[in-house]
Design a protein around this motif. Structure first.
Motif, PDB file in Angstrom:
ATOM      1  N   LEU A 316       0.839  -1.197   0.000  1.00 28.96           N
ATOM      2  CA  LEU A 316       0.000   0.000   0.000  1.00 28.96           C
ATOM      3  C   LEU A 316       0.868   1.239   0.000  1.00 28.96           C
ATOM      4  O   LEU A 316       1.995   1.236   0.499  1.00 28.96           O
ATOM      5  CB  LEU A 316      -0.908   0.006   1.239  1.00 28.96           C
ATOM      6  N   PRO A 317       0.359   2.356  -0.595  1.00 27.36           N
ATOM      7  CA  PRO A 317       1.140   3.600  -0.579  1.00 27.36           C
ATOM      8  C   PRO A 317       1.316   4.115   0.840  1.00 27.36           C
ATOM      9  O   PRO A 317       0.385   4.087   1.649  1.00 27.36           O
ATOM     10  CB  PRO A 317       0.281   4.570  -1.414  1.00 27.36           C
ATOM     11  N   LYS A 318       2.523   4.556   1.143  1.00 28.08           N
ATOM     12  CA  LYS A 318       2.842   5.020   2.495  1.00 28.08           C
ATOM     13  C   LYS A 318       2.477   6.482   2.665  1.00 28.08           C
ATOM     14  O   LYS A 318       2.715   7.298   1.764  1.00 28.08           O
ATOM     15  CB  LYS A 318       4.348   4.843   2.780  1.00 28.08           C
ATOM     16  N   LYS A 319       1.894   6.785   3.797  1.00 32.00           N
ATOM     17  CA  LYS A 319       1.609   8.171   4.137  1.00 32.00           C
ATOM     18  C   LYS A 319       2.836   8.793   4.789  1.00 32.00           C
ATOM     19  O   LYS A 319       3.638   8.103   5.396  1.00 32.00           O
ATOM     20  CB  LYS A 319       0.410   8.257   5.093  1.00 32.00           C
ATOM     21  N   ASP A 320       2.953  10.063   4.631  1.00 27.70           N
ATOM     22  CA  ASP A 320       4.062  10.763   5.273  1.00 27.70           C
ATOM     23  C   ASP A 320       3.953  10.641   6.780  1.00 27.70           C
ATOM     24  O   ASP A 320       2.890  10.928   7.358  1.00 27.70           O
ATOM     25  CB  ASP A 320       4.051  12.247   4.875  1.00 27.70           C
ATOM     26  N   ALA A 321       5.031  10.196   7.397  1.00 28.31           N
ATOM     27  CA  ALA A 321       5.033  10.055   8.861  1.00 28.31           C
ATOM     28  C   ALA A 321       5.028  11.435   9.505  1.00 28.31           C
ATOM     29  O   ALA A 321       5.680  12.354   9.009  1.00 28.31           O
ATOM     30  CB  ALA A 321       6.269   9.275   9.306  1.00 28.31           C
ATOM     31  N   PRO A 322       4.264  11.604  10.587  1.00 28.66           N
ATOM     32  CA  PRO A 322       4.245  12.909  11.251  1.00 28.66           C
ATOM     33  C   PRO A 322       5.621  13.246  11.812  1.00 28.66           C
ATOM     34  O   PRO A 322       6.337  12.377  12.302  1.00 28.66           O
ATOM     35  CB  PRO A 322       3.225  12.717  12.379  1.00 28.66           C
ATOM     36  N   LYS A 323       5.970  14.487  11.681  1.00 25.09           N
ATOM     37  CA  LYS A 323       7.263  14.917  12.190  1.00 25.09           C
ATOM     38  C   LYS A 323       7.295  14.850  13.704  1.00 25.09           C
ATOM     39  O   LYS A 323       6.339  15.235  14.373  1.00 25.09           O
ATOM     40  CB  LYS A 323       7.541  16.356  11.747  1.00 25.09           C
ATOM     41  N   LYS A 324       8.392  14.327  14.226  1.00 25.88           N
ATOM     42  CA  LYS A 324       8.551  14.236  15.671  1.00 25.88           C
ATOM     43  C   LYS A 324       8.790  15.622  16.254  1.00 25.88           C
ATOM     44  O   LYS A 324       9.560  16.417  15.728  1.00 25.88           O
ATOM     45  CB  LYS A 324       9.750  13.338  16.004  1.00 25.88           C
ATOM     46  N   LYS A 325       8.070  15.912  17.314  1.00 20.18           N
ATOM     47  CA  LYS A 325       8.203  17.225  17.940  1.00 20.18           C
ATOM     48  C   LYS A 325       9.602  17.400  18.518  1.00 20.18           C
ATOM     49  O   LYS A 325      10.131  16.506  19.164  1.00 20.18           O
ATOM     50  CB  LYS A 325       7.153  17.396  19.045  1.00 20.18           C
ATOM     51  N   GLN A 326      10.172  18.542  18.244  1.00 19.11           N
ATOM     52  CA  GLN A 326      11.502  18.850  18.745  1.00 19.11           C
ATOM     53  C   GLN A 326      11.441  19.283  20.206  1.00 19.11           C
ATOM     54  O   GLN A 326      10.563  20.039  20.596  1.00 19.11           O
ATOM     55  CB  GLN A 326      12.135  19.966  17.912  1.00 19.11           C
ATOM     56  N   LYS A 327      12.368  18.752  20.986  1.00 16.30           N
ATOM     57  CA  LYS A 327      12.467  19.187  22.381  1.00 16.30           C
ATOM     58  C   LYS A 327      13.422  20.372  22.463  1.00 16.30           C
ATOM     59  O   LYS A 327      14.404  20.437  21.725  1.00 16.30           O
ATOM     60  CB  LYS A 327      12.960  18.043  23.262  1.00 16.30           C
ATOM     61  N   HIS A 328      13.104  21.292  23.327  1.00 14.70           N
ATOM     62  CA  HIS A 328      13.915  22.496  23.415  1.00 14.70           C
ATOM     63  C   HIS A 328      13.999  22.979  24.853  1.00 14.70           C
ATOM     64  O   HIS A 328      13.207  22.593  25.703  1.00 14.70           O
ATOM     65  CB  HIS A 328      13.324  23.601  22.537  1.00 14.70           C
ATOM     66  N   ASN A 329      14.965  23.826  25.101  1.00  9.25           N
ATOM     67  CA  ASN A 329      15.141  24.435  26.418  1.00  9.25           C
ATOM     68  C   ASN A 329      14.393  25.752  26.471  1.00  9.25           C
ATOM     69  O   ASN A 329      14.484  26.574  25.565  1.00  9.25           O
ATOM     70  CB  ASN A 329      16.628  24.690  26.702  1.00  9.25           C
ATOM     71  N   ARG A 330      13.671  25.957  27.553  1.00  6.08           N
ATOM     72  CA  ARG A 330      13.027  27.246  27.772  1.00  6.08           C
ATOM     73  C   ARG A 330      14.010  28.190  28.454  1.00  6.08           C
ATOM     74  O   ARG A 330      14.996  27.760  29.046  1.00  6.08           O
ATOM     75  CB  ARG A 330      11.773  27.077  28.635  1.00  6.08           C
ATOM     76  N   ILE A 331      13.709  29.462  28.385  1.00  7.68           N
ATOM     77  CA  ILE A 331      14.524  30.481  29.039  1.00  7.68           C
ATOM     78  C   ILE A 331      13.669  31.135  30.130  1.00  7.68           C
ATOM     79  O   ILE A 331      12.550  31.578  29.865  1.00  7.68           O
ATOM     80  CB  ILE A 331      15.009  31.546  28.034  1.00  7.68           C
ATOM     81  N   TYR A 332      14.208  31.166  31.358  1.00 13.71           N
ATOM     82  CA  TYR A 332      13.484  31.764  32.494  1.00 13.71           C
ATOM     83  C   TYR A 332      14.236  33.013  32.940  1.00 13.71           C
ATOM     84  O   TYR A 332      15.338  32.934  33.489  1.00 13.71           O
ATOM     85  CB  TYR A 332      13.366  30.741  33.630  1.00 13.71           C
ATOM     86  N   ARG A 333      13.627  34.146  32.673  1.00 13.31           N
ATOM     87  CA  ARG A 333      14.316  35.420  32.853  1.00 13.31           C
ATOM     88  C   ARG A 333      14.587  35.743  34.314  1.00 13.31           C
ATOM     89  O   ARG A 333      15.639  36.318  34.651  1.00 13.31           O
ATOM     90  CB  ARG A 333      13.493  36.537  32.204  1.00 13.31           C
ATOM     91  N   LYS A 334      13.652  35.435  35.204  1.00 14.45           N
ATOM     92  CA  LYS A 334      13.864  35.743  36.627  1.00 14.45           C
ATOM     93  C   LYS A 334      15.086  35.006  37.165  1.00 14.45           C
ATOM     94  O   LYS A 334      15.902  35.585  37.878  1.00 14.45           O
ATOM     95  CB  LYS A 334      12.622  35.369  37.436  1.00 14.45           C
ATOM     96  N   GLU A 335      15.195  33.729  36.825  1.00 14.97           N
ATOM     97  CA  GLU A 335      16.331  32.942  37.287  1.00 14.97           C
ATOM     98  C   GLU A 335      17.645  33.466  36.705  1.00 14.97           C
ATOM     99  O   GLU A 335      18.662  33.526  37.399  1.00 14.97           O
ATOM    100  CB  GLU A 335      16.131  31.466  36.920  1.00 14.97           C
ATOM    101  N   LEU A 336      17.616  33.865  35.429  1.00 12.91           N
ATOM    102  CA  LEU A 336      18.828  34.384  34.805  1.00 12.91           C
ATOM    103  C   LEU A 336      19.240  35.724  35.404  1.00 12.91           C
ATOM    104  O   LEU A 336      20.435  35.986  35.598  1.00 12.91           O
ATOM    105  CB  LEU A 336      18.618  34.523  33.294  1.00 12.91           C
TER     106      LEU A 336
END
Length: 381
Positions: A316-336
């Protein structure tokens, strides 16, 4: 609780979605109600499936071990009262109804019902030997939001319940315990002490040569408090220094939450469900797969042709696999911002020859930097 069949029952047991009670949970909890008509709640202890997953979960485990081993156990033994943990507890339905039922007026409904039941004279029992497995948040973002709710909610509740506590018929010492120990000490005074002393006063003294803090304020008191907090979990002693720095860093979030709850600011009523990774359910999923496999093997002549299905699927024809969500670092201004202040104060302490403060300011500044860059725990998607 609004279902018609509830009227035929005396008790209700509450579990959060990530809790995995043992098969004998009710057999061990229910006997404690027998012959004790004034007992309204039986609370079990939490245990954690991921307490050694990363540094963040290890430090959370220290806090919660102290909470259950010391706070819950002592209050249950001597006062027959403690804060309901919102899960892994059995309530007498009559106690819930007598106390006004479950209310949504704060973000700590579990603590709310516990306080109202206590004011009505109901007693609570804590079972330290009955454990219920659950999961700790593994990302700093999730833990930060959880702690904001856990510290703003009690201040909201304190405002609402203060007059009721004063007018209630419970004893004078129980009123003092509720006001000064249950609400003020743990939820207000300690975060205020940690934040103002270590994050504001101490670094500012580096810029004022005339100001000087005694060593016992800077070193001995926090060290003693950390040792006492870590005693219920002796395996965590290697993490005593990171724990002290972590608690001082979290005091910013807790102090901010305390102020917002006390003065009813906008963020006090934020309800964000704590994100979990689902580790507490992995055992159930594995058992389910194994059971399903055995059942398939026992079915003679009815097993599906997996190879044939796989071959058919490949054509069967393959559907495009959903892109895996990228993990990222948040920035916390008070702590910085506080990291910059503390590291600057550390450099200033070297120039002013106040070496006793240099190491604390340096390590605490690095701790704020790590939190501000979201380098502790898992990253968020």
């Amino acid at each position: 609780m609004n279902c018609s069949y509830v009227k035929d029952y005396e008790y209700v047991v509450i579990f959060d979605a990530d809790f995995q009670p043992q098969a004998d949970f009710l057999k061990r909890a229910m006997p404690h109600f027998k012959g004790k008509d004034d007992v309204g709640l039986v609370q079990a202890r939490w245990s954690f499936v991921n307490n050694d997953e990363n540094l963040l979960t290890r430090l959370q485990n220290i806090n919660l071990c102290f909470h259950f081993e010391v706070e819950q156990q002592v209050n249950g033994a001597f006062l027959n009262f403690f804060g309901f943990n919102g899960t892994a507890g059995v309530w007498r339905i009559k106690a819930l109804e007598d106390s006004g039922g479950w209310m949504e007026r704060t973000t700590v409904e579990d603590m709310d019902i516990a306080v109202r039941a206590h004011l009505k004279g109901w007693k609570f029992l804590y079972l330290n030997d009955v454990e219920c497995q659950c999961e700790l948040p593994e990302s700093y973002e999730a833990y930060r939001k959880q702690q904001h709710r856990w510290h703003s909610g009690p201040m909201q509740l304190f405002r609402l319940c203060f007059v009721d506590i004063i007018k209630s018929k419970i004893g004078f010492w129980k009123k003092c315990n509720l006001i000064f120990l249950f609400f003020l000490l743990r939820k207000l005074i300690l975060p205020f002490y940690s934040f103002t002393l270590f994050c504001v006063i101490l670094p500012m003294t580096m810029f004022v040569p005339e100001a000087e803090l005694p060593a016992w304020v800077v070193c001995y008191i926090p060290a003693t408090m950390s040792i006492m907090s870590i005693l219920p979990s002796p395996k965590s002693f290697p993490f005593i220094v990171p724990y002290l720095l972590f608690e001082n860093t979290m005091s910013v979030t807790k102090f901010n939450a305390m102020i917002s709850g006390l003065f009813q600011l906008g963020s006090a009523y934020e309800w964000v469900v704590t994100k979990k990774s689902g580790r507490s359910s992995e055992g159930d999923l594995v058992a389910l797969v194994e059971k399903h496999t055995v059942q398939q093997q026992q079915r003679v002549g009815s097993a599906p042709d997996l190879a044939g299905l796989a071959a058919k699927d490949s054509s069967l024809p393959k559907k495009d696999a959903p892109k895996k969500k990228q993990k990222h670092n948040r920035i916390y201004r008070k702590e910085l911002a506080l990291s910059f202040l503390l590291l600057t104060a550390a450099a200033r302490s070297v120039l002013s020859a106040q070496g006793i403060h240099f190491y604390f300011l340096l390590f605490q500044g690095v701790s704020f930097l790590v939190m501000g860059l979201d380098l502790i725990g898992e990253q968020v998607e």
